[in-house]
Design a protein around this motif. Structure first.
Motif, mmCIF file in Angstrom:
data_model
loop_
_atom_site.group_PDB
_atom_site.id
_atom_site.type_symbol
_atom_site.label_atom_id
_atom_site.label_comp_id
_atom_site.label_asym_id
_atom_site.label_seq_id
_atom_site.Cartn_x
_atom_site.Cartn_y
_atom_site.Cartn_z
ATOM 1 N N VAL A 11 -7.171 0.272 -3.366
ATOM 2 C CA VAL A 11 -8.228 -0.262 -2.507
ATOM 3 C C VAL A 11 -7.948 -1.711 -2.081
ATOM 4 C CG1 VAL A 11 -10.685 -0.852 -2.470
ATOM 5 C CG2 VAL A 11 -9.943 1.286 -3.492
ATOM 6 N N ILE A 63 -6.298 3.535 -8.822
ATOM 7 C CA ILE A 63 -7.297 3.697 -7.760
ATOM 8 C C ILE A 63 -7.812 2.330 -7.307
ATOM 9 C CG2 ILE A 63 -9.612 4.580 -7.252
ATOM 10 C CD1 ILE A 63 -8.812 6.995 -9.102
ATOM 11 N N SER A 64 -8.027 1.433 -8.252
ATOM 12 C CA SER A 64 -8.459 0.074 -7.891
ATOM 13 C C SER A 64 -7.392 -0.622 -7.054
ATOM 14 C CB SER A 64 -8.742 -0.744 -9.143
ATOM 15 O OG SER A 64 -9.767 -0.164 -9.895
ATOM 16 N N GLU A 105 0.833 -1.211 0.000
ATOM 17 C CA GLU A 105 0.000 0.000 0.000
ATOM 18 C C GLU A 105 0.863 1.255 0.000
ATOM 19 O OE1 GLU A 105 -3.552 2.228 -0.071
ATOM 20 O OE2 GLU A 105 -3.162 0.121 -0.502
ATOM 21 N N ALA A 109 -8.410 -3.595 1.792
ATOM 22 C CA ALA A 109 -9.543 -4.524 1.837
ATOM 23 C C ALA A 109 -9.086 -5.910 2.278
ATOM 24 C CB ALA A 109 -10.223 -4.595 0.471
#
Length: 122
Positions: A78, A74-75, A42, A82
């Protein structure tokens, strides 16, 4: 984009995927060891975001679709949170395997973003 950064990020994401998959298949539950990988991935994605915002200003404009690039980015941003959330809510060995799959997906997305930025429109 910076090819060296992309290669390093994809290798780190791949290593995190392998570690999490091995730990999960060995029956380990979520721990700091299994969740450090997606956290690092991340951070690399946030660095990728900063690089992609600065690169056009210094003469490294994308040759492919900027919309497609940012959709991937952007995907990808996430996916690790998650996966970490999943692992912390469902504390089973399979949640660690899911973390591994998530890191692998991001590794592939790093490579795809590099292709979109440098080669797709050329």
């Amino acid at each position: 984009m910076i090819l060296g950064f992309t290669v390093a990020a994809a290798v780190v994401a791949g290593a995190a995927a392998l570690l999490a998959a091995v730990l999960g298949l060995a029956g380990r539950r979520p721990s700091d060891l299994s969740l450090a990988g997606p956290a690092l991935v991340e951070l690399l994605l946030v660095a990728q975001l900063v690089i992609s915002l600065v690169a056009p200003a210094v003469g490294n404009a994308p040759s492919g679709s900027i919309v497609e690039f940012y959709a991937y980015l952007i995907s990808a941003l996430v996916i690790p949170p998650a996966a970490i959330f999943w692992a912390l809510t469902e504390k089973t060995r399979w949640s660690v395997v899911v973390v591994g799959v998530a890191c692998f997906a991001v590794a592939v997305m790093f490579v795809r973003m590099q292709i979109i930025w440098t080669q797709q429109g050329a």
